[in-house]
Design a protein around this motif. Structure first.
Motif, PDB file in Angstrom:
ATOM      1  N   MET A  82      16.195  14.061 -10.687  1.00 57.20           N
ATOM      2  CA  MET A  82      15.585  13.980 -10.346  1.00 57.20           C
ATOM      3  C   MET A  82      14.480  13.224  -9.371  1.00 57.20           C
ATOM      4  SD  MET A  82      15.882   9.911 -10.054  1.00 57.20           S
ATOM      5  CE  MET A  82      14.742   9.022  -8.976  1.00 57.20           C
ATOM      6  N   LYS A  83      13.228  13.247 -10.009  1.00 53.38           N
ATOM      7  CA  LYS A  83      11.985  13.018  -9.029  1.00 53.38           C
ATOM      8  C   LYS A  83      11.648  12.126  -8.191  1.00 53.38           C
ATOM      9  CE  LYS A  83      10.734  17.584 -11.394  1.00 53.38           C
ATOM     10  NZ  LYS A  83       9.553  17.823 -12.172  1.00 53.38           N
ATOM     11  N   PRO A  84      11.856  11.002  -7.362  1.00 52.74           N
ATOM     12  CA  PRO A  84      11.655   9.590  -6.951  1.00 52.74           C
ATOM     13  C   PRO A  84      10.325   9.489  -6.099  1.00 52.74           C
ATOM     14  CG  PRO A  84      12.542  10.973  -5.357  1.00 52.74           C
ATOM     15  CD  PRO A  84      13.027  11.939  -6.652  1.00 52.74           C
ATOM     16  N   ALA A  85       9.737   8.305  -6.616  1.00 56.81           N
ATOM     17  CA  ALA A  85       8.681   8.421  -6.077  1.00 56.81           C
ATOM     18  C   ALA A  85       8.092   7.489  -5.303  1.00 56.81           C
ATOM     19  CB  ALA A  85       7.784   7.356  -7.425  1.00 56.81           C
ATOM     20  N   TRP A  86       7.144   7.125  -4.308  1.00 57.60           N
ATOM     21  CA  TRP A  86       6.795   6.479  -3.468  1.00 57.60           C
ATOM     22  C   TRP A  86       6.052   5.686  -3.819  1.00 57.60           C
ATOM     23  CZ3 TRP A  86       2.912   7.262   0.106  1.00 57.60           C
ATOM     24  CH2 TRP A  86       1.664   8.431  -0.505  1.00 57.60           C
ATOM     25  N   HIS A  87       6.548   4.564  -2.491  1.00 57.72           N
ATOM     26  CA  HIS A  87       5.373   3.438  -1.565  1.00 57.72           C
ATOM     27  C   HIS A  87       5.087   3.184  -0.690  1.00 57.72           C
ATOM     28  CE1 HIS A  87       4.734  -1.080  -2.732  1.00 57.72           C
ATOM     29  NE2 HIS A  87       3.884  -0.410  -3.763  1.00 57.72           N
ATOM     30  N   VAL A  88       4.563   2.145  -0.495  1.00 49.21           N
ATOM     31  CA  VAL A  88       3.737   1.811   1.003  1.00 49.21           C
ATOM     32  C   VAL A  88       3.959   0.078   0.503  1.00 49.21           C
ATOM     33  CG1 VAL A  88       2.453   1.791   3.104  1.00 49.21           C
ATOM     34  CG2 VAL A  88       3.053   4.112   1.621  1.00 49.21           C
ATOM     35  N   ALA A  89       5.112  -0.945   1.003  1.00 53.24           N
ATOM     36  CA  ALA A  89       4.836  -1.704   0.996  1.00 53.24           C
ATOM     37  C   ALA A  89       3.400  -2.539   1.875  1.00 53.24           C
ATOM     38  CB  ALA A  89       5.931  -2.691   1.187  1.00 53.24           C
ATOM     39  N   ILE A  90       2.184  -2.900   1.860  1.00 55.29           N
ATOM     40  CA  ILE A  90       1.760  -3.658   3.146  1.00 55.29           C
ATOM     41  C   ILE A  90       1.445  -5.592   2.483  1.00 55.29           C
ATOM     42  CG2 ILE A  90      -0.745  -3.546   4.232  1.00 55.29           C
ATOM     43  CD1 ILE A  90       0.531  -0.818   4.416  1.00 55.29           C
ATOM     44  N   ALA A  91       2.087  -6.114   3.804  1.00 57.07           N
ATOM     45  CA  ALA A  91       2.090  -7.254   3.917  1.00 57.07           C
ATOM     46  C   ALA A  91       1.023  -7.727   4.997  1.00 57.07           C
ATOM     47  CB  ALA A  91       4.039  -7.513   4.179  1.00 57.07           C
ATOM     48  N   ASN A  92       1.107  -8.841   5.198  1.00 59.26           N
ATOM     49  CA  ASN A  92      -0.145  -8.941   6.284  1.00 59.26           C
ATOM     50  C   ASN A  92       0.288  -8.886   7.222  1.00 59.26           C
ATOM     51  OD1 ASN A  92       2.998 -11.453   6.232  1.00 59.26           O
ATOM     52  ND2 ASN A  92       2.744 -12.699   5.751  1.00 59.26           N
ATOM     53  N   ILE A  93       2.143  -9.303   7.662  1.00 54.26           N
ATOM     54  CA  ILE A  93       2.176  -8.107   9.244  1.00 54.26           C
ATOM     55  C   ILE A  93       1.531  -7.095   9.506  1.00 54.26           C
ATOM     56  CG2 ILE A  93       4.493  -9.440   9.522  1.00 54.26           C
ATOM     57  CD1 ILE A  93       5.583  -7.154   8.310  1.00 54.26           C
ATOM     58  N   SER A  94       0.831  -6.195   8.754  1.00 44.64           N
ATOM     59  CA  SER A  94       0.878  -4.859   8.363  1.00 44.64           C
ATOM     60  C   SER A  94      -1.209  -5.291   8.827  1.00 44.64           C
ATOM     61  CB  SER A  94       0.753  -4.014   7.911  1.00 44.64           C
ATOM     62  OG  SER A  94       2.730  -3.315   7.516  1.00 44.64           O
ATOM     63  N   ILE A  95      -1.165  -5.744   7.467  1.00 46.73           N
ATOM     64  CA  ILE A  95      -3.053  -6.456   7.343  1.00 46.73           C
ATOM     65  C   ILE A  95      -3.221  -6.541   8.771  1.00 46.73           C
ATOM     66  CG2 ILE A  95      -4.341  -7.630   6.130  1.00 46.73           C
ATOM     67  CD1 ILE A  95      -2.649  -7.939   3.716  1.00 46.73           C
ATOM     68  N   CYS A  96      -2.983  -8.049   9.442  1.00 52.59           N
ATOM     69  CA  CYS A  96      -3.489  -8.399  10.414  1.00 52.59           C
ATOM     70  C   CYS A  96      -3.445  -7.389  11.746  1.00 52.59           C
ATOM     71  CB  CYS A  96      -2.919  -9.905  10.784  1.00 52.59           C
ATOM     72  SG  CYS A  96      -2.919 -10.779   9.932  1.00 52.59           S
ATOM     73  N   ARG A  97      -2.389  -6.587  12.111  1.00 52.98           N
ATOM     74  CA  ARG A  97      -2.819  -5.518  12.858  1.00 52.98           C
ATOM     75  C   ARG A  97      -3.609  -5.137  12.951  1.00 52.98           C
ATOM     76  NH1 ARG A  97       1.723  -0.633  13.930  1.00 52.98           N
ATOM     77  NH2 ARG A  97       0.999   0.053  15.492  1.00 52.98           N
ATOM     78  N   TYR A  98      -3.583  -3.944  11.305  1.00 55.09           N
ATOM     79  CA  TYR A  98      -4.772  -3.170  11.023  1.00 55.09           C
ATOM     80  C   TYR A  98      -6.165  -3.888  11.248  1.00 55.09           C
ATOM     81  CZ  TYR A  98      -0.371   0.162  10.277  1.00 55.09           C
ATOM     82  OH  TYR A  98       0.224   0.774  10.116  1.00 55.09           O
ATOM     83  N   ALA A  99      -6.226  -4.705  10.661  1.00 53.22           N
ATOM     84  CA  ALA A  99      -7.413  -5.647  10.909  1.00 53.22           C
ATOM     85  C   ALA A  99      -8.156  -6.372  12.462  1.00 53.22           C
ATOM     86  CB  ALA A  99      -7.742  -6.522   9.575  1.00 53.22           C
ATOM     87  N   PRO A 113       8.832  13.947  -5.545  1.00 50.87           N
ATOM     88  CA  PRO A 113       7.822  15.115  -5.697  1.00 50.87           C
ATOM     89  C   PRO A 113       7.200  13.601  -7.323  1.00 50.87           C
ATOM     90  CG  PRO A 113      10.137  15.329  -6.470  1.00 50.87           C
ATOM     91  CD  PRO A 113       9.902  14.814  -5.336  1.00 50.87           C
ATOM     92  N   GLY A 114       8.494  12.550  -7.032  1.00 52.33           N
ATOM     93  CA  GLY A 114       7.348  11.387  -8.077  1.00 52.33           C
ATOM     94  C   GLY A 114       6.199  10.786  -8.098  1.00 52.33           C
ATOM     95  N   GLY A 115       5.296  11.438  -6.744  1.00 50.58           N
ATOM     96  CA  GLY A 115       4.132  10.545  -6.188  1.00 50.58           C
ATOM     97  C   GLY A 115       3.981   9.519  -6.695  1.00 50.58           C
ATOM     98  N   GLN A 116       3.121   9.347  -4.964  1.00 54.20           N
ATOM     99  CA  GLN A 116       2.515   7.841  -4.931  1.00 54.20           C
ATOM    100  C   GLN A 116       2.633   6.332  -6.268  1.00 54.20           C
ATOM    101  OE1 GLN A 116      -1.077   7.272  -2.448  1.00 54.20           O
ATOM    102  NE2 GLN A 116      -0.226   4.423  -1.800  1.00 54.20           N
TER     103      GLN A 116
END
Length: 328
Positions: free
Chosen positions: A1-18, A324-327
């Protein structure tokens, strides 16, 4: 098994980082687009995250409830817009039969989506208006002030008619999306119904499965998200709906083993915003190891409004090592 990974960027993060408020973000499509681009640039520069945030139509949650008449509130403080669930639009079974649809384009949520979609299209970012998310049980609870749960038990035919009405809302928004944006991928179906697990498995099979079957009809790939399911609910979804993939993020009533038994490796797990805030960097790395060894196809990271930078760094370091499945 080689799981992939993902980052969920929602409005709460967008407003914070912007560095914009939610009120500013939802005030003008130009502000929304600029915030998304600014957040994406920061995430790449600070954390090495490429292509994790592309411009899209972002709108306050609860689109189906909004088109059914529930009002969206913009708090005075910097808080996310929310539905005014204290003023339900359907308060009795009689009001189900007397319900009348308003012009969808006059609805706040839809009008904002159309406005944002047109602006993004003008700026060279083709996208869809969205909003048809299959949130049948969740929306039914919102528009009735949760009276739907009593009706399903004591007046089941009224409950069934209400869920059919919410399903109609889904298809009305989907049809508008198709009219404005053109044909979508007919092979992909999505249902995101957070509160479906608040009904018993028997009620889930009797009342909700038929609604989801209509939404998934003709769709070869069927993605399902719900946060309060038990193993029995999930097995019913697999058996009756033939769901292809389950987004098991934040599912407190399901174990990894249960998800694996039902879905094989076709499920997602998540490092939640709460975990990213409360755990130390060392604890986050250990948690990522557990998630990566859960048997899931994807390990998702979901930063929140208060995620410390060092915690997100630790999570990214860990998924890059353990998945190891990558982004995605």
């Amino acid at each position: 098994m080689k799981p992939a990974w993902h980052v969920a960027i929602a409005n709460i993060s967008i407003c914070r980082y912007a560095r914009v408020s939610y009120r500013q973000y939802y005030s003008d499509p130009a502000v929304m687009l600029q915030a998304q681009k600014k957040a994406a640039a920061f995430l790449e520069r600070r954390f090495g995250l490429k292509d994790c945030l592309k411009p899209f139509v972002d709108a306050p949650g609860g689109c189906l409830a909004s088109v059914m008449g529930l009002r969206t509130i913009f708090p005075e403080e910097n808080q996310l817009p929310c539905l005014n669930v204290t003023s339900p639009v359907i308060r009795s079974p009689q009001e189900i039969d007397n319900f009348s649809w308003k012009d969808l384009k006059a609805d706040f949520n839809i009008s904002w989506r159309i406005r944002a979609w047109r602006y993004l299209k003008e700026q060279g970012y083709p996208c869809r208006i969205g909003g048809h998310d299959g949130s049948i049980m969740t929306t039914a609870g919102q528009v009735t002030g949760n009276l739907v749960f009593l009706w399903l038990k004591h007046r089941p035919e009224a409950g069934r008619r209400l869920l059919d009405l919410v399903t109609q809302a889904h298809f009305k928004v989907e049809a508008l999306d198709r009219i404005l944006c053109g044909a979508e991928d007919a092979g992909y179906g999505y249902v995101g119904d957070d509160f479906a697990g608040l009904v018993s498995p028997e009620m889930f099979r009797t009342f909700l499965i038929p609604c989801y079957q209509k939404i998934y009809a003709g769709r070869a790939w069927r993605f399902f998200h719900s946060e309060l399911l038990t193993c029995e609910h999930l097995r019913l979804a697999k058996d009756y709906l033939n769901i292809s993939e389950f987004h098991g993020a934040g599912c407190a009533r399901l174990t990894f083993e249960e998800m694996r038994q039902v879905m094989g490796e076709q499920f997602w797990v998540q490092l939640t915003p709460t975990e990213l805030f409360r755990l130390s960097p060392a604890q986050i790395k250990e948690r990522i190891k557990v998630l990566a060894q859960s048997g899931a196809r994807v390990v998702q990271i979901y930063p929140g409004q208060d995620t410390p930078d060092q915690n997100l760094e630790a999570a990214l370091e860990a998924v890059r090592k353990e998945c190891p499945g990558g982004q995605l």
